[in-house]
Design an enzyme around this catalytic site. Structure first.
Site, PDB file in Angstrom:
ATOM      1  N   GLY A   1       0.837  -1.205   0.000  1.00  9.11           N
ATOM      2  CA  GLY A   1       0.000   0.000   0.000  1.00  9.11           C
ATOM      3  C   GLY A   1       0.868   1.250   0.000  1.00  9.11           C
ATOM      4  N   GLY A   2       2.044   1.120  -0.608  1.00  9.86           N
ATOM      5  CA  GLY A   2       3.077   2.165  -0.515  1.00  9.86           C
ATOM      6  C   GLY A   2       2.787   3.434  -1.291  1.00  9.86           C
ATOM      7  CG  LEU A   3       1.808   3.607  -5.258  1.00 10.79           C
ATOM      8  CD1 LEU A   3       1.095   3.319  -6.577  1.00 10.79           C
ATOM      9  CD2 LEU A   3       3.054   4.450  -5.517  1.00 10.79           C
TER      10      LEU A   3
ATOM     11  CG  ASP B   1      -0.649   0.800  -3.864  1.00 14.23           C
ATOM     12  OD1 ASP B   1      -0.492   1.517  -2.853  1.00 14.23           O
ATOM     13  OD2 ASP B   1      -1.785   0.503  -4.309  1.00 14.23           O
TER      14      ASP B   1
ATOM     15  NE  ARG C   1      -3.655   3.824  -5.136  1.00 14.16           N
ATOM     16  CZ  ARG C   1      -3.178   5.041  -4.890  1.00 14.16           C
ATOM     17  NH1 ARG C   1      -2.915   5.858  -5.868  1.00 14.16           N
ATOM     18  NH2 ARG C   1      -2.965   5.443  -3.648  1.00 14.16           N
TER      19      ARG C   1
ATOM     20  CG  ASP D   1      -4.665  -7.878  -4.819  1.00 14.48           C
ATOM     21  OD1 ASP D   1      -4.797  -7.733  -3.590  1.00 14.48           O
ATOM     22  OD2 ASP D   1      -5.628  -8.076  -5.594  1.00 14.48           O
TER      23      ASP D   1
ATOM     24  CE1 TYR E   1      -8.669   1.310   8.486  1.00 15.82           C
ATOM     25  CE2 TYR E   1      -9.520   2.686  10.259  1.00 15.82           C
ATOM     26  CZ  TYR E   1      -8.479   2.324   9.432  1.00 15.82           C
ATOM     27  OH  TYR E   1      -7.265   2.939   9.531  1.00 15.82           O
TER      28      TYR E   1
ATOM     29  CE  LYS F   1      -6.132  -0.365  10.314  1.00 14.19           C
ATOM     30  NZ  LYS F   1      -4.959  -0.792   9.528  1.00 14.19           N
TER      31      LYS F   1
ATOM     32  CB  ILE G   1      -2.113  10.628   9.178  1.00 11.92           C
ATOM     33  CG1 ILE G   1      -2.005   9.399  10.107  1.00 11.92           C
ATOM     34  CG2 ILE G   1      -0.741  11.138   8.792  1.00 11.92           C
ATOM     35  CD1 ILE G   1      -1.313   9.632  11.422  1.00 11.92           C
TER      36      ILE G   1
HETATM   37  P1  NAD Z   1      -4.371   5.025   1.931  1.00 11.48           P
HETATM   38  O1  NAD Z   1      -5.793   4.661   1.664  1.00 11.48           O
HETATM   39  O2  NAD Z   1      -3.908   6.375   1.570  1.00 11.48           O
HETATM   40  O3  NAD Z   1      -3.411   3.977   1.214  1.00 11.48           O
HETATM   41  C1  NAD Z   1      -3.667   2.606   1.215  1.00 11.48           C
HETATM   42  C2  NAD Z   1      -3.025   2.014  -0.023  1.00 11.48           C
HETATM   43  O4  NAD Z   1      -3.357   0.613  -0.051  1.00 11.48           O
HETATM   44  C3  NAD Z   1      -3.547   2.617  -1.328  1.00 11.48           C
HETATM   45  O5  NAD Z   1      -2.470   3.117  -2.085  1.00 11.48           O
HETATM   46  C4  NAD Z   1      -4.232   1.460  -2.038  1.00 11.48           C
HETATM   47  O6  NAD Z   1      -4.069   1.465  -3.447  1.00 11.48           O
HETATM   48  C5  NAD Z   1      -3.534   0.260  -1.401  1.00 11.48           C
HETATM   49  N1  NAD Z   1      -4.335  -0.965  -1.465  1.00 11.48           N
HETATM   50  C6  NAD Z   1      -5.673  -1.107  -1.350  1.00 11.48           C
HETATM   51  N2  NAD Z   1      -6.020  -2.395  -1.537  1.00 11.48           N
HETATM   52  C7  NAD Z   1      -4.865  -3.081  -1.759  1.00 11.48           C
HETATM   53  C8  NAD Z   1      -4.564  -4.431  -2.034  1.00 11.48           C
HETATM   54  N3  NAD Z   1      -5.516  -5.356  -2.140  1.00 11.48           N
HETATM   55  N4  NAD Z   1      -3.265  -4.788  -2.188  1.00 11.48           N
HETATM   56  C9  NAD Z   1      -2.287  -3.855  -2.118  1.00 11.48           C
HETATM   57  N5  NAD Z   1      -2.507  -2.551  -1.892  1.00 11.48           N
HETATM   58  C10 NAD Z   1      -3.788  -2.174  -1.717  1.00 11.48           C
HETATM   59  O7  NAD Z   1      -4.088   4.695   3.464  1.00 11.48           O
HETATM   60  P2  NAD Z   1      -2.972   5.330   4.417  1.00 11.48           P
HETATM   61  O8  NAD Z   1      -3.570   6.521   5.044  1.00 11.48           O
HETATM   62  O9  NAD Z   1      -1.679   5.443   3.722  1.00 11.48           O
HETATM   63  O10 NAD Z   1      -2.933   4.216   5.549  1.00 11.48           O
HETATM   64  C11 NAD Z   1      -1.871   3.280   5.661  1.00 11.48           C
HETATM   65  C12 NAD Z   1      -2.131   2.439   6.907  1.00 11.48           C
HETATM   66  O11 NAD Z   1      -2.212   3.297   8.040  1.00 11.48           O
HETATM   67  C13 NAD Z   1      -3.458   1.663   6.872  1.00 11.48           C
HETATM   68  O12 NAD Z   1      -3.295   0.443   7.539  1.00 11.48           O
HETATM   69  C14 NAD Z   1      -4.383   2.532   7.673  1.00 11.48           C
HETATM   70  O13 NAD Z   1      -5.403   1.798   8.258  1.00 11.48           O
HETATM   71  C15 NAD Z   1      -3.441   3.080   8.716  1.00 11.48           C
HETATM   72  N6  NAD Z   1      -3.934   4.317   9.310  1.00 11.48           N
HETATM   73  C16 NAD Z   1      -4.014   5.466   8.577  1.00 11.48           C
HETATM   74  C17 NAD Z   1      -4.525   6.624   9.164  1.00 11.48           C
HETATM   75  C18 NAD Z   1      -4.634   7.908   8.407  1.00 11.48           C
HETATM   76  O14 NAD Z   1      -5.211   8.869   8.935  1.00 11.48           O
HETATM   77  N7  NAD Z   1      -4.106   8.006   7.196  1.00 11.48           N
HETATM   78  C19 NAD Z   1      -4.930   6.585  10.500  1.00 11.48           C
HETATM   79  C20 NAD Z   1      -4.876   5.390  11.195  1.00 11.48           C
HETATM   80  C21 NAD Z   1      -4.349   4.268  10.601  1.00 11.48           C
HETATM   81  N1  SER Z   2      -7.783   8.348   9.652  1.00 11.87           N
HETATM   82  C1  SER Z   2      -8.306   7.026   9.673  1.00 11.87           C
HETATM   83  C2  SER Z   2      -9.715   7.004   9.181  1.00 11.87           C
HETATM   84  O1  SER Z   2     -10.372   8.006   9.342  1.00 11.87           O
HETATM   85  C3  SER Z   2      -8.248   6.468  11.063  1.00 11.87           C
HETATM   86  O2  SER Z   2      -7.794   5.193  10.985  1.00 11.87           O
HETATM   87  O3  SER Z   2     -10.140   6.001   8.684  1.00 11.87           O
END
Ligand code: NAD
Ligand code: SER
Length: 319
Positions: free
Chosen positions: A9-11, A35, A37, A52, A142, A146, A172
């Site tokens: 999910g690095g993108l 990722d 995508r 995936d 979700y 978690k 974040i």
């Molecule tokens: P994001 O939605 O920006 O990125 C997730 C990425 O996962 C996307 O690039 C998507 O294309 C990829 N993805 C989706 N399905 C996939 C699959 N089947 N295989 C491979 N890749 C796939 O999310 P983020 O904000 O970067 O979050 C990263 C992690 O941090 C997640 O576990 C999220 O739950 C956690 N998190 C994020 C926040 C936040 O506010 N951003 C808060 C709490 C926890």
């Molecule tokens: N920022 C995230 C969300 O709203 C919390 O995990 O889903």
């Protein structure tokens, strides 16, 4: 020591900041972005692998091809998007993570990092200064994924010695990447509308207080935990981390110090119920004691830095 890192999910929002940070530290060729995508500009992201997390063979292949010893597992469907497609969220967040853990076990990986979330908590959880170890009865798919992820990680650590570590991120906030479908996304969206001189319609009530964190602190936290001395860890996969807590109206007030005309209307939608089930602030003393966690940004320093960087990115002048 972590030498070859794969970011699933690095993108996404966090991966887009974590990858450059880790590459700076461990060498570009040693941090592989993955990722489901394709990147817009693959050259900028390379080394990149299309992956995936539901495809176990593809995970095995990437681990072998790049000689991976550590995975930062960021692939997920976030809270708001998850409520629109719970079946997809279940598959990606639970089956996808199970695939990563199984691959980690079979390839004897050194470390797996797993971000959990404030979504692990639910309506019965104490809302203020929420303890690390407390009631976990989330009502979103979700949040359920978690809690499952936190427990699965702990299980793999205790049963197989797989070094899984995780922390509960708040919302974040970042300027160089957009969020991917969460309940806290308003806190990023607002800056774009304010800087473009547009009115913002906020999907949460003005007084909805939630814990939030600026991206540099989010990156600092996950890398500190990844590099922490494992023998000092009592918790493993479920550290609370706290930086700041605010409501939409507090953020508007702070943004108006730079953009006084910024207009906001409040029109809560289905995301209000999600936000209402989450804590307002977290007790992060376990993270402080066990691996030295300390945030650098509060609301005013975060807004100042966001306005500075995002106005540059959007080519907008702010007095
Ligand atoms: P994001 O939605 O920006 O990125 C997730 C990425 O996962 C996307 O690039 C998507 O294309 C990829 N993805 C989706 N399905 C996939 C699959 N089947 N295989 C491979 N890749 C796939 O999310 P983020 O904000 O970067 O979050 C990263 C992690 O941090 C997640 O576990 C999220 O739950 C956690 N998190 C994020 C926040 C936040 O506010 N951003 C808060 C709490 C926890
Ligand atoms: N920022 C995230 C969300 O709203 C919390 O995990 O889903």
């Amino acid at each position: 020591m972590m030498k070859r890192i794969l970011i699933t999910g690095g993108l996404g929002q966090i991966g887009s900041s974590l990858a450059p940070f880790l590459r700076n530290k461990y060498g570009r060729e040693n941090v592989i972005v993955a990722d489901v995508r394709e990147p817009k500009d693959v050259e900028k992201v390379e080394p990149f692998v299309k992956l995936d997390v539901l495809d176990r063979n593809a995970i095995d292949k990437a681990i072998g091809q790049y000689d991976i010893d550590t995975i930062f597992h960021l692939a997920a469907i976030l809270s708001a998007k998850g409520e629109l497609n719970p079946q997809l969220a279940f598959r990606v967040n639970i089956i996808g993570y199970y695939n990563i853990l199984e691959a980690g076990r079979e390839h004897s990986l050194e470390r797996i990092m797993f971000p959990s979330s404030i979504a692990a908590f639910g309506p019965e959880t104490p809302k203020n200064n929420t303890p690390n170890d407390t009631i976990l009865k989330p009502r979103t798919i979700y949040g359920i994924s978690k809690v499952a992820g936190e427990l699965l990680g702990l299980y793999y650590w205790e049963k197989y010695g797989l070094d899984v570590r995780g922390l509960r991120y708040p919302g974040i906030i970042s300027w160089n990447s957009l969020p991917g479908g969460g309940t806290t996304d308003y806190a990023v969206d607002m800056f774009y509308y304010a800087l473009r001189g547009e009115k913002y319609v906020c999907f949460l009530r003005e007084d909805t207080v939630l814990p939030m964190m600026y991206m540099p602190d989010a990156i600092k936290a996950i890398t500190m935990l990844a590099e922490a001395n494992g023998s000092r860890l009592i918790h493993r996969t479920d550290f609370n981390i706290q930086a700041m807590s605010f409501a939409p109206k507090d953020l508007v007030e702070e943004i108006r110090k730079y953009i006084p005309d910024f207009e906001v209307e409040y029109r809560p939608d289905y995301r209000q119920k999600i936000a209402d089930s989450w804590p307002k602030s977290l007790d992060d003393s376990a993270a402080k004691e066990e691996w030295g966690w300390r945030p650098d940004y509060d609301l005013s320093s975060m807004v100042k830095d966001m306005i500075k960087n995002l106005s540059k990115k959007l080519g907008v002048e702010v007095q």
